[in-house]
Motif scaffolding. Structure first.
Motif, short mmCIF file in Angstrom:
data_model
loop_
_atom_site.label_atom_id
_atom_site.label_comp_id
_atom_site.label_asym_id
_atom_site.label_seq_id
_atom_site.Cartn_x
_atom_site.Cartn_y
_atom_site.Cartn_z
N SER A 104 -14.93 31.31 -16.54
CA SER A 104 -14.61 30.35 -15.48
C SER A 104 -15.86 29.86 -14.76
O SER A 104 -15.86 28.77 -14.19
N MET A 105 -16.94 30.62 -14.83
CA MET A 105 -18.19 30.16 -14.19
C MET A 105 -18.89 29.11 -15.05
O MET A 105 -19.61 28.25 -14.53
N LEU A 106 -18.67 29.17 -16.36
CA LEU A 106 -19.51 28.36 -17.25
C LEU A 106 -18.82 27.14 -17.87
O LEU A 106 -19.50 26.23 -18.36
N HIS A 107 -17.48 27.13 -17.92
CA HIS A 107 -16.79 26.03 -18.62
C HIS A 107 -16.37 24.92 -17.67
O HIS A 107 -16.16 25.13 -16.49
N ARG A 108 -16.18 23.76 -18.27
CA ARG A 108 -15.66 22.62 -17.53
C ARG A 108 -14.14 22.64 -17.65
O ARG A 108 -13.59 22.81 -18.73
N PHE A 109 -13.48 22.51 -16.50
CA PHE A 109 -12.00 22.50 -16.52
C PHE A 109 -11.52 21.08 -16.29
O PHE A 109 -12.03 20.38 -15.41
N ASP A 110 -10.51 20.67 -17.06
CA ASP A 110 -9.95 19.32 -16.89
C ASP A 110 -9.38 19.19 -15.49
O ASP A 110 -8.83 20.14 -14.95
N GLY A 111 -9.49 18.00 -14.94
CA GLY A 111 -8.90 17.77 -13.63
C GLY A 111 -9.81 18.26 -12.52
O GLY A 111 -9.47 18.19 -11.35
N ASP A 112 -10.97 18.77 -12.91
CA ASP A 112 -11.94 19.24 -11.92
C ASP A 112 -12.38 18.05 -11.07
O ASP A 112 -12.87 17.05 -11.57
N ASP A 113 -12.20 18.16 -9.75
CA ASP A 113 -12.48 17.02 -8.88
C ASP A 113 -13.86 17.10 -8.25
O ASP A 113 -14.18 16.38 -7.30
N GLY A 114 -14.68 18.00 -8.76
CA GLY A 114 -16.02 18.11 -8.18
C GLY A 114 -16.16 19.36 -7.35
O GLY A 114 -17.24 19.94 -7.26
N PHE A 115 -15.06 19.82 -6.76
CA PHE A 115 -15.15 21.04 -5.96
C PHE A 115 -15.51 22.23 -6.86
O PHE A 115 -16.43 22.99 -6.58
N ASP A 116 -14.74 22.37 -7.95
CA ASP A 116 -14.97 23.52 -8.83
C ASP A 116 -16.35 23.46 -9.48
O ASP A 116 -16.99 24.49 -9.70
N TYR A 117 -16.79 22.24 -9.79
CA TYR A 117 -18.11 22.08 -10.40
C TYR A 117 -19.19 22.61 -9.45
O TYR A 117 -20.07 23.38 -9.85
N ARG A 118 -19.08 22.23 -8.20
CA ARG A 118 -20.08 22.69 -7.22
C ARG A 118 -19.94 24.19 -6.94
O ARG A 118 -20.91 24.90 -6.71
N ARG A 119 -18.71 24.68 -6.95
CA ARG A 119 -18.50 26.12 -6.77
C ARG A 119 -19.17 26.90 -7.91
O ARG A 119 -19.82 27.92 -7.69
N GLN A 120 -19.05 26.37 -9.14
CA GLN A 120 -19.69 27.04 -10.29
C GLN A 120 -21.21 27.07 -10.10
O GLN A 120 -21.86 28.10 -10.34
N LEU A 121 -21.76 25.92 -9.65
CA LEU A 121 -23.22 25.88 -9.47
C LEU A 121 -23.66 26.86 -8.38
O LEU A 121 -24.69 27.53 -8.51
N ALA A 122 -22.83 26.97 -7.33
CA ALA A 122 -23.17 27.91 -6.25
C ALA A 122 -23.15 29.34 -6.79
O ALA A 122 -23.98 30.18 -6.42
N GLU A 123 -22.19 29.61 -7.66
CA GLU A 123 -22.06 30.96 -8.21
C GLU A 123 -23.25 31.28 -9.13
O GLU A 123 -23.83 32.36 -9.07
N LEU A 124 -23.60 30.31 -9.98
CA LEU A 124 -24.75 30.50 -10.87
C LEU A 124 -26.02 30.70 -10.06
O LEU A 124 -26.86 31.56 -10.37
N ASP A 125 -26.16 29.91 -8.99
CA ASP A 125 -27.33 30.01 -8.13
C ASP A 125 -27.41 31.41 -7.51
O ASP A 125 -28.47 32.02 -7.40
N HIS A 126 -26.24 31.92 -7.13
CA HIS A 126 -26.18 33.27 -6.55
C HIS A 126 -26.63 34.32 -7.59
O HIS A 126 -27.40 35.23 -7.27
N VAL A 127 -26.15 34.16 -8.81
CA VAL A 127 -26.48 35.14 -9.86
C VAL A 127 -27.99 35.17 -10.11
O VAL A 127 -28.56 36.25 -10.35
N ILE A 128 -28.64 34.01 -10.03
CA ILE A 128 -30.08 34.02 -10.33
C ILE A 128 -30.94 34.36 -9.11
O ILE A 128 -32.13 34.64 -9.25
N THR A 129 -30.35 34.34 -7.91
CA THR A 129 -31.17 34.63 -6.74
C THR A 129 -30.86 36.01 -6.14
O THR A 129 -31.71 36.58 -5.45
N SER A 130 -29.66 36.51 -6.38
CA SER A 130 -29.32 37.83 -5.83
C SER A 130 -29.52 38.89 -6.91
O SER A 130 -28.90 38.83 -7.98
N ARG A 131 -30.35 39.86 -6.63
CA ARG A 131 -30.57 40.94 -7.60
C ARG A 131 -29.27 41.70 -7.86
O ARG A 131 -28.99 42.12 -8.97
#
Ligand code: RFL
Ligand code: PHB
Length: 403
Positions: free
Chosen positions: A354-381
């Motif tokens: 769910s962090m890496l795939h594109r979901f149909d009907g995604d209105d932009g919220f989920d896309y940005r949530r995914q980026l925030a999650e990925l950003d967290h994974v690379i910045t938080s040990r």
């Protein structure tokens, strides 16, 4: 049809995939006999292209079981993976984050080849091309497996049945309705995967998040790339000539500094639908389900083969304890012990998916949530360590497992 040929063994195993073969081999090492029946040809099993990533625990298990020689020579040990998003790559140093754990890239069909060799070398019995298999009387103490082989009818009498026949096998379906509870999640996408004669453009795997959909760069050898892209679950391969596949990969792996995949002849193409599935419990009477017969994970976490190996390890130990000392403790706890690991892997695979795939009907919220999650994974040990710990695999002896 001529008379039925009657055979007798301690454990009858349906399916010669990783679960069935590892089970048979580990039982042998503990002095327990088994017969394996398999509907496909040996050649088909040895050529079937599936998983590629072995967790540290699976590597250790294969080594301890004496079937790791070729894996040690030919397998590629990886200490990290790359997460790519917003056109930049970020390395997760799994080795450092887990105190020295790693994964090994070694194709499933090579594991299968090594195990078949090991079984046959010591006289292990595997019936390839066994058709019309049926299992009977596993509610009681004398289960039987019937099948046909080379035009003959066979019956195996045994003490236990290992149901290792994958998601579409017969064993799970032989359990009476109502005795199993099944949990399922079907994802609205699949993976189009290719094997190509092209040197992988990265030494480590790249998991790429992209607005057009997920893509994964993996490999089999330093000369062979294995690449996947998110597609529709019913994607028509005919709509994907080689040129279109390479074009789409180029887009999804694109970086600000001009990353380029190496292209080469495509050796194989396929589409895999994605689902999560768990059947509970993994036992009914003297029938024990192991591997994909009991559970399926989406491949994003690279866990399926590893779970099959973990089930086989626990089942072999439980059965060996029963023969050695009449102990039933582990047999009774088989399902509970396995399901704990299975649900950990389910959660991890779902999270990665769910962090890496594109979901149909995604209105932009989920896309940005995914980026925030990925950003967290690379910045938080801590977040990176959690990914690394799950990806390289939890140790076999979970707290409370006491194996
Ligand atoms: P298998 O391998 O499906 O083996 C079951 C065997 O049972 C036989 N069979 C029967 N035999 C006799 N009579 C019958 N009636 C029978 N019905 C079936 C079948 O012919 C078969 O040989 O199950 P097993 O042993 O549980 O092993 C599971 C793994 O194969 C599977 O979980 C993995 O391939 C999943 N997977 C991955 N797992 C990982 O750990 N790491 C990975 O990187 C990874 N990548 C993947 C994957 C699976 C993929 N696909 C194609 C589903 C990537 C892909 C694309
Ligand atoms: C593969 O190499 O086939 C592979 C690698 C990593 C995954 C899934 C598949 O997560």
């Amino acid at each position: 049809m001529a008379d039925c040929r009657k055979l007798r063994t301690q454990v009858g195993i349906v399916g010669a995939g990783p679960a069935g073969l590892i089970l048979s081999h580990l039982l042998h090492l503990q002095g327990v006999g088994s017969i394996v029946i398999e509907s496909q040809t040996r050649r088909h099993l040895e050529e079937r292209i599936r998983a590629g990533v072995l967790e540290q625990g699976t590597v250790d298990l294969l080594n301890e079981a004496g079937v790791g020689g070729r894996m040690r020579r030919e397998g590629l040990v990886h200490h990290g993976i790359e997460l790519r998003f917003n056109r930049r790559g970020h390395r997760i140093d799994m080795h450092e984050l887990t105190g020295g754990r790693a994964i090994t890239v070694y194709a499933q069909q090579e594991v299968v080849k090594d195990l078949i060799d090991a079984r046959l070398q010591v006289g292990g019995e595997i019936f390839f091309e066994a058709v019309q298999a049926a299992i009977q009387d596993f509610e009681g103490e004398s289960p039987r497996i019937r099948f046909q082989h080379a035009g003959e009818e066979y019956e195996i009498a045994c003490d236990f049945i290992g149901g290792c026949d994958g998601f579409h096998g017969i064993c799970r379906h032989a359990i009476p309705a109502g005795a199993l509870r099944c949990f399922e999640k079907v994802y609205p996408f699949g993976w189009l995967g290719i094997l190509a004669e092209a040197a992988p453009a990265s030494r480590e795997l790249i998991y790429s998040h992209h607005e057009r959909g997920f893509a994964l760069l993996s490999m089999r050898t330093p000369q062979i790339s294995r690449v996947y892209l998110q597609c529709r679950p019913d994607e028509d391969l005919a709509a994907w000539p080689d040129g279109r596949i390479w074009e789409e990969f180029a887009r999804r792996f694109e970086t600000v500094d001009g990353f380029r995949l190496n292209e080469g002849p495509i050796l194989q193409k396929g589409v895999t639908a994605m689902r999560s599935f768990v059947a509970e419990p993994m036992q009914y009477g003297r029938l024990f389900l192991a591997g994909d017969a009991a559970h399926i994970v989406p491949p994003t976490g690279a866990k399926g083969l590893n779970l099959a190996a973990a089930d086989a390890r626990i089942l072999s130990r439980a059965v060996a304890d029963w023969y050695r000392a009449g102990a039933t403790g582990l047999l009774e706890r088989y399902s509970e012990i396995c399901l704990r690991r299975v649900w950990r892997a389910q959660h991890f695979s779902w999270w990665m998916t769910s962090m890496l795939h594109r979901f149909d009907g995604d209105d932009g919220f989920d896309y940005r949530r995914q980026l925030a999650e990925l950003d967290h994974v690379i910045t938080s040990r801590t977040a990176a360590a959690s990914l690394a710990e799950n990806y390289t695999g939890l140790p076999f002896d979970l707290p409370g497992e006491r194996l």
